[in-house]
Design a protein around this motif. Structure first.
Motif, PDB file in Angstrom:
ATOM      1  N   GLY A  11       0.785  -1.232   0.000  1.00 25.46           N
ATOM      2  CA  GLY A  11       0.000   0.000   0.000  1.00 25.46           C
ATOM      3  C   GLY A  11       0.812   1.274   0.000  1.00 25.46           C
ATOM      4  O   GLY A  11       0.341   2.317   0.439  1.00 25.46           O
ATOM      5  N   PHE A  12       2.040   1.204  -0.511  1.00 30.52           N
ATOM      6  CA  PHE A  12       2.880   2.401  -0.581  1.00 30.52           C
ATOM      7  C   PHE A  12       2.593   3.133  -1.878  1.00 30.52           C
ATOM      8  O   PHE A  12       2.960   2.672  -2.959  1.00 30.52           O
ATOM      9  CB  PHE A  12       4.367   2.041  -0.488  1.00 30.52           C
ATOM     10  CG  PHE A  12       5.266   3.243  -0.540  1.00 30.52           C
ATOM     11  CD1 PHE A  12       5.386   4.083   0.551  1.00 30.52           C
ATOM     12  CD2 PHE A  12       5.979   3.536  -1.694  1.00 30.52           C
ATOM     13  CE1 PHE A  12       6.219   5.201   0.496  1.00 30.52           C
ATOM     14  CE2 PHE A  12       6.812   4.645  -1.750  1.00 30.52           C
ATOM     15  CZ  PHE A  12       6.925   5.477  -0.656  1.00 30.52           C
ATOM     16  N   GLU A  13       1.931   4.253  -1.765  1.00 24.51           N
ATOM     17  CA  GLU A  13       1.570   5.052  -2.939  1.00 24.51           C
ATOM     18  C   GLU A  13       2.627   6.127  -3.160  1.00 24.51           C
ATOM     19  O   GLU A  13       2.808   6.998  -2.333  1.00 24.51           O
ATOM     20  CB  GLU A  13       0.208   5.694  -2.734  1.00 24.51           C
ATOM     21  CG  GLU A  13      -0.908   4.674  -2.618  1.00 24.51           C
ATOM     22  CD  GLU A  13      -2.272   5.301  -2.485  1.00 24.51           C
ATOM     23  OE1 GLU A  13      -2.541   6.318  -3.157  1.00 24.51           O
ATOM     24  OE2 GLU A  13      -3.057   4.770  -1.696  1.00 24.51           O
ATOM     25  N   SER A  14       3.295   6.028  -4.280  1.00 22.71           N
ATOM     26  CA  SER A  14       4.337   6.990  -4.625  1.00 22.71           C
ATOM     27  C   SER A  14       4.115   7.476  -6.044  1.00 22.71           C
ATOM     28  O   SER A  14       4.469   6.790  -7.009  1.00 22.71           O
ATOM     29  CB  SER A  14       5.720   6.358  -4.506  1.00 22.71           C
ATOM     30  OG  SER A  14       6.688   7.212  -5.077  1.00 22.71           O
ATOM     31  N   ALA A  15       3.521   8.641  -6.164  1.00 22.67           N
ATOM     32  CA  ALA A  15       3.289   9.205  -7.500  1.00 22.67           C
ATOM     33  C   ALA A  15       4.611   9.368  -8.235  1.00 22.67           C
ATOM     34  O   ALA A  15       4.700   9.082  -9.446  1.00 22.67           O
ATOM     35  CB  ALA A  15       2.565  10.545  -7.382  1.00 22.67           C
ATOM     36  N   GLU A  16       5.658   9.783  -7.526  1.00 20.47           N
ATOM     37  CA  GLU A  16       6.963   9.995  -8.159  1.00 20.47           C
ATOM     38  C   GLU A  16       7.512   8.698  -8.760  1.00 20.47           C
ATOM     39  O   GLU A  16       7.957   8.668  -9.910  1.00 20.47           O
ATOM     40  CB  GLU A  16       7.940  10.566  -7.135  1.00 20.47           C
ATOM     41  CG  GLU A  16       9.272  10.964  -7.707  1.00 20.47           C
ATOM     42  CD  GLU A  16      10.184  11.627  -6.677  1.00 20.47           C
ATOM     43  OE1 GLU A  16      11.392  11.675  -6.950  1.00 20.47           O
ATOM     44  OE2 GLU A  16       9.707  12.078  -5.622  1.00 20.47           O
ATOM     45  N   LEU A  17       7.466   7.619  -7.991  1.00 20.59           N
ATOM     46  CA  LEU A  17       7.970   6.331  -8.471  1.00 20.59           C
ATOM     47  C   LEU A  17       7.114   5.805  -9.625  1.00 20.59           C
ATOM     48  O   LEU A  17       7.635   5.413 -10.667  1.00 20.59           O
ATOM     49  CB  LEU A  17       8.002   5.306  -7.332  1.00 20.59           C
ATOM     50  CG  LEU A  17       8.396   3.887  -7.732  1.00 20.59           C
ATOM     51  CD1 LEU A  17       9.813   3.842  -8.264  1.00 20.59           C
ATOM     52  CD2 LEU A  17       8.232   2.943  -6.546  1.00 20.59           C
ATOM     53  N   LEU A  25      -3.342   0.636  -7.031  1.00 18.02           N
ATOM     54  CA  LEU A  25      -3.167   1.932  -6.362  1.00 18.02           C
ATOM     55  C   LEU A  25      -3.886   3.067  -7.089  1.00 18.02           C
ATOM     56  O   LEU A  25      -3.744   4.229  -6.718  1.00 18.02           O
ATOM     57  CB  LEU A  25      -1.679   2.252  -6.213  1.00 18.02           C
ATOM     58  CG  LEU A  25      -0.908   1.310  -5.279  1.00 18.02           C
ATOM     59  CD1 LEU A  25       0.575   1.681  -5.257  1.00 18.02           C
ATOM     60  CD2 LEU A  25      -1.476   1.341  -3.863  1.00 18.02           C
ATOM     61  N   GLU A  26      -4.647   2.689  -8.118  1.00 15.23           N
ATOM     62  CA  GLU A  26      -5.425   3.665  -8.894  1.00 15.23           C
ATOM     63  C   GLU A  26      -4.564   4.788  -9.441  1.00 15.23           C
ATOM     64  O   GLU A  26      -4.914   5.974  -9.369  1.00 15.23           O
ATOM     65  CB  GLU A  26      -6.606   4.202  -8.075  1.00 15.23           C
ATOM     66  CG  GLU A  26      -7.573   3.103  -7.655  1.00 15.23           C
ATOM     67  CD  GLU A  26      -8.736   3.614  -6.821  1.00 15.23           C
ATOM     68  OE1 GLU A  26      -8.840   4.839  -6.561  1.00 15.23           O
ATOM     69  OE2 GLU A  26      -9.541   2.774  -6.416  1.00 15.23           O
ATOM     70  N   CYS A  27      -3.394   4.406  -9.993  1.00 16.31           N
ATOM     71  CA  CYS A  27      -2.495   5.372 -10.612  1.00 16.31           C
ATOM     72  C   CYS A  27      -2.883   5.560 -12.067  1.00 16.31           C
ATOM     73  O   CYS A  27      -3.031   4.595 -12.808  1.00 16.31           O
ATOM     74  CB  CYS A  27      -1.052   4.890 -10.537  1.00 16.31           C
ATOM     75  SG  CYS A  27      -0.402   4.748  -8.880  1.00 16.31           S
TER      76      CYS A  27
END
Length: 176
Positions: free
Chosen positions: A131-137, A167-169
């Motif tokens: 559950g780690f959400e990282s927009a940058e990654l 993560l719904e990216c």
């Protein structure tokens, strides 16, 4: 020599021995050794109660702390393959160490640029699993969509797209 010992302990599923090896050889270990130790732990530690025991083991906590310190102070010490193995192992164990994942996020550009599709797949899969959400990654990985589509296999593509969906990216270029 250490790699052979790690392999023997892994094959015997001697998790305590792996952690003892880490503690007694900290200065002699390189990033490949660390990745192999994490991989062996991910393979050998099964069940929520055993993962809980691992998370409270002082030797494991020292391993994670040392990994985080190395990532922060000398990130070039790690190749993307080692980062992917460690990240994937933590994902398999469902251990979300905030400091570790924050350090991975700081290396987003290096990971995306240098990582092979399998390594990118393992990293984003692990992030989604814990559950780690990282927009940058995720943006950096999505930016490699042409290379991923060209050189990745079905499993890597599947894991990457699953992680983005989980993560719904939004990654129109990747999904296109």
């Amino acid at each position: 020599m250490l790699s052979g010992v790690i392999t023997k302990l892994k094959n015997k599923q001697n998790m305590s021995g792996l952690l003892d090896l880490y503690e007694h050889n900290t200065q002699q270990l390189n990033a490949i050794h660390l990745a192999n130790i994490y991989g062996a732990l991910a393979k050998g530690v099964r069940g929520a109660s055993n993962v809980t025991k691992l998370k409270t083991d002082w030797r494991f906590n020292n391993l994670v702390k040392m990994t985080n310190v190395k990532l922060q102070s000398t990130p070039k010490w790690f190749g993307v393959r080692e980062i992917a193995t460690i990240t994937h192992s933590l994902g398999k164990l469902k251990i979300s160490d905030e400091r570790f994942f924050n350090e991975i996020e700081k290396l987003s550009k290096k990971i995306a640029k240098e990582g092979k599709p399998q390594e990118l797949s393992n990293i984003v899969w692990a992030c989604a699993t814990v559950g780690f959400e990282s927009a940058e990654l995720f943006d950096a990985v999505a930016g490699q969509h042409k290379r991923i589509a060209k050189t990745g296999d079905v499993q890597h593509l599947s894991n990457i797209t699953w992680a983005f969906a989980k993560l719904e990216c939004n990654a129109d270029a990747l999904f296109g």
